[in-house]
Design a protein around this motif. Structure first.
Motif, PDB file in Angstrom:
ATOM      1  N   SER A 130      -0.971  -2.365  -9.499  1.00 55.55           N
ATOM      2  CA  SER A 130      -2.363  -1.919  -9.571  1.00 55.55           C
ATOM      3  C   SER A 130      -3.220  -2.913 -10.342  1.00 55.55           C
ATOM      4  O   SER A 130      -4.365  -3.187  -9.962  1.00 55.55           O
ATOM      5  CB  SER A 130      -2.440  -0.539 -10.241  1.00 55.55           C
ATOM      6  N   LEU A 159      -9.064   6.265   2.894  1.00 57.26           N
ATOM      7  CA  LEU A 159      -7.675   6.124   2.449  1.00 57.26           C
ATOM      8  C   LEU A 159      -6.761   6.132   3.670  1.00 57.26           C
ATOM      9  O   LEU A 159      -6.653   7.133   4.374  1.00 57.26           O
ATOM     10  CB  LEU A 159      -7.315   7.267   1.497  1.00 57.26           C
ATOM     11  N   LEU A 181      -6.874  -0.589  -4.399  1.00 55.27           N
ATOM     12  CA  LEU A 181      -5.737   0.187  -3.913  1.00 55.27           C
ATOM     13  C   LEU A 181      -5.143  -0.466  -2.672  1.00 55.27           C
ATOM     14  O   LEU A 181      -3.920  -0.584  -2.542  1.00 55.27           O
ATOM     15  CB  LEU A 181      -6.192   1.614  -3.604  1.00 55.27           C
ATOM     16  N   GLN A 182      -6.014  -0.904  -1.768  1.00 58.82           N
ATOM     17  CA  GLN A 182      -5.537  -1.542  -0.546  1.00 58.82           C
ATOM     18  C   GLN A 182      -4.834  -2.863  -0.839  1.00 58.82           C
ATOM     19  O   GLN A 182      -3.826  -3.193  -0.207  1.00 58.82           O
ATOM     20  CB  GLN A 182      -6.711  -1.775   0.403  1.00 58.82           C
ATOM     21  N   THR A 235      -1.227   4.052   3.392  1.00 62.28           N
ATOM     22  CA  THR A 235      -1.330   3.944   1.932  1.00 62.28           C
ATOM     23  C   THR A 235      -0.673   5.152   1.273  1.00 62.28           C
ATOM     24  O   THR A 235       0.026   5.013   0.260  1.00 62.28           O
ATOM     25  CB  THR A 235      -2.809   3.853   1.504  1.00 62.28           C
ATOM     26  N   ILE A 241     -12.468   0.287  -6.422  1.00 64.11           N
ATOM     27  CA  ILE A 241     -11.191   1.003  -6.560  1.00 64.11           C
ATOM     28  C   ILE A 241     -10.493   1.122  -5.218  1.00 64.11           C
ATOM     29  O   ILE A 241      -9.274   0.937  -5.115  1.00 64.11           O
ATOM     30  CB  ILE A 241     -11.426   2.397  -7.179  1.00 64.11           C
ATOM     31  N   SER A 242     -11.265   1.404  -4.158  1.00 67.17           N
ATOM     32  CA  SER A 242     -10.682   1.494  -2.822  1.00 67.17           C
ATOM     33  C   SER A 242     -10.085   0.155  -2.406  1.00 67.17           C
ATOM     34  O   SER A 242      -8.971   0.091  -1.861  1.00 67.17           O
ATOM     35  CB  SER A 242     -11.757   1.934  -1.823  1.00 67.17           C
ATOM     36  N   ALA A 252       2.504   5.067  -1.195  1.00 66.35           N
ATOM     37  CA  ALA A 252       2.429   5.636  -2.547  1.00 66.35           C
ATOM     38  C   ALA A 252       3.561   6.632  -2.783  1.00 66.35           C
ATOM     39  O   ALA A 252       4.123   6.694  -3.882  1.00 66.35           O
ATOM     40  CB  ALA A 252       1.076   6.304  -2.752  1.00 66.35           C
ATOM     41  N   LEU A 309     -10.144   6.939  -4.529  1.00 67.68           N
ATOM     42  CA  LEU A 309      -8.865   7.514  -4.089  1.00 67.68           C
ATOM     43  C   LEU A 309      -9.014   8.511  -2.961  1.00 67.68           C
ATOM     44  O   LEU A 309      -8.007   8.961  -2.399  1.00 67.68           O
ATOM     45  CB  LEU A 309      -8.176   8.201  -5.282  1.00 67.68           C
ATOM     46  N   ALA A 328      -3.304  -3.540  -3.661  1.00 70.13           N
ATOM     47  CA  ALA A 328      -2.124  -3.290  -4.492  1.00 70.13           C
ATOM     48  C   ALA A 328      -0.918  -2.844  -3.665  1.00 70.13           C
ATOM     49  O   ALA A 328       0.224  -3.073  -4.080  1.00 70.13           O
ATOM     50  CB  ALA A 328      -2.443  -2.229  -5.540  1.00 70.13           C
ATOM     51  N   VAL A 329      -1.147  -2.213  -2.509  1.00 74.47           N
ATOM     52  CA  VAL A 329      -0.032  -1.649  -1.737  1.00 74.47           C
ATOM     53  C   VAL A 329       0.985  -2.708  -1.307  1.00 74.47           C
ATOM     54  O   VAL A 329       2.196  -2.524  -1.526  1.00 74.47           O
ATOM     55  CB  VAL A 329      -0.564  -0.855  -0.519  1.00 74.47           C
TER      56      VAL A 329
END
Length: 420
Positions: free
Chosen positions: A316, A211, A59-60, A215, A55-56, A219, A207, A62-63
């Protein structure tokens, strides 16, 4: 024959519009998705599918895609198609790294945004002022950005200590945040591999673990964009330029000004995505670093129906698929075959409920094929693993095409004075 009482023709029945999803329905869909993911994880044994690291990483990844998609949304809501997002991201990676290794990462972020905005300004001049075809302009900017950054690298990075003509010296990292106690507890819970509970823990843990501050900034730009474009007079005027610029001009809106603002902001957001790649994701600029993420960001925006929330969901999804490729590779992507098969079963049942028997039969057929592929193989070819994010992009766009509604004047030529 009496004409005193003439019956009025009955009004045509209004076509029922698409129902808007309410928060209870959204939460129910999210819960169902979590249960489905947990089921796939348990059956396939791919425990990394919803891990903290997965997940981490997602997220990275997806940014940058989300920032490119958000940039595309700003431009297209004002009526300008921005195929040049990839080139603007390239400018962001180079300028961000160039300033970042000399004056610090946050200076690099600002200069990266300015580099992307410069590309946006060029696109605005070509498309808005000179009314050149938007696609032609965007492709030209993508080509120019690659050549321009290669030229600059030859006499900047090549002469810097630790750099070369194809990469920059290393950039100092931006501070990241891990919530002590909570992060460790969620990671321990995720490692127990309990049905659903460990999956939720893994998602929440991703999340709050490592982080990056950038990021968080990125967001926050997503709800900020929604508020600016849908809750302010400025946003209403900007969106009117993308829907009907002639009517907007007749009401006193300076259409050129709003188009310029939107496209420059679009380039700045794409530049931020590029700076994120070179400063946060890798800590170094490398030639070809964007890897088509500008185009994927454009796909995420289309998938999201030109709305910030939908765009974030699309980014995402692509980031998650890309992270699966990097973590566990063939095993994780193989587990996705089971997930796709189950989703196609749900789609077939839904189409049966709507009495669309042909579509239901096609969905059921593809579902059976994916089930066979999953149970008859132990892993997928490495080529398929590498192509998984791009295949996901194509599938998502194909499946969501029927519900899309772009701004009416998006990409159409406009000349100042048409509304007078």
């Amino acid at each position: 024959m009496s004409t005193g009482t003439v019956a009025k023709p009955s009004a045509a029945p209004k076509k029922a519009g698409r129902r808007k999803l309410t928060w209870p329905w959204i939460l129910l869909i999210v819960a169902a998705g979590l249960v489905l993911f947990s089921l796939v994880r348990v059956v396939s044994g791919a425990d990394d599918l919803t891990s903290v690291g997965q997940i981490s990483g997602a997220l990275q990844l997806a940014v940058p895609i989300a920032m490119a998609g958000l940039g595309g949304l700003w431009a297209e809501r004002a009526g300008v198609v921005n195929i040049g997002l990839e080139g603007m991201m390239v400018l962001g990676t180079w300028f961000g790294a160039w300033a970042g290794y000399q004056w610090g990462p946050w200076t690099g972020v600002v200069v990266g945004i300015l580099g992307g905005a410069l590309g946006g300004l060029l696109h605005a001049i070509i498309t808005v002022t000179f009314n050149v075809n938007h696609i032609v302009s965007g492709v030209a900017i993508n080509i120019l950005a690659v050549g321009f950054t290669q030229y600059l690298s030859n006499f900047t990075f090549d002469k810097a200590e630790g750099g070369s003509s194809k990469q920059s010296p290393r950039i100092d990292p931006i501070t990241d945040i891990t919530i002590p106690g909570l992060s460790d507890w969620l990671m321990d819970l995720q490692q127990k591999h309990w049905f659903l509970i460990s999956d939720v823990a893994g998602i929440l843990g991703g999340l709050v673990t490592h982080l990056s501050l950038l990021t968080i900034v990125a967001a926050l730009l997503i709800p900020a964009t929604w508020w600016i474009l849908w809750r302010t007079a400025f946003g209403l005027r900007l969106r009117s330029c993308g829907e009907n610029p002639v009517a907007a001009e007749s009401l006193g809106v300076n259409v050129y000004k709003y188009k310029y603002i939107a496209v420059v902001v679009s380039g700045g957001l794409a530049g931020l995505g590029g700076a994120f790649l070179s400063i946060v994701s890798t800590g170094i600029y490398q030639e070809g670093q964007t890897g088509g993420r500008g185009y994927i960001g454009l796909a995420a925006m289309i998938f999201g129906n030109w709305m910030p929330g939908g765009m974030a969901l699309g980014a995402s999804l692509f980031g998650f698929t890309d992270s699966l490729k990097l973590r566990g590779g063939a095993e994780n992507v193989h587990a996705l075959l089971l997930l796709v098969a189950l989703l196609l079963v749900i789609a077939a049942l839904w189409q049966l409920y709507k009495k669309k028997y042909v579509v239901a039969a096609v969905s059921a057929g593809f579902s059976a094929a994916f089930f066979l592929w999953y149970f008859l193989t132990d892993e997928v070819p490495s080529q398929f693993v590498d192509a998984a994010p791009y295949i996901t992009t194509l599938l998502v766009l194909a499946l969501s095409a029927q519900r899309l509604r772009m701004p009416k004047a998006d990409g159409l030529p406009y000349r100042k004075g048409e509304g007078k």
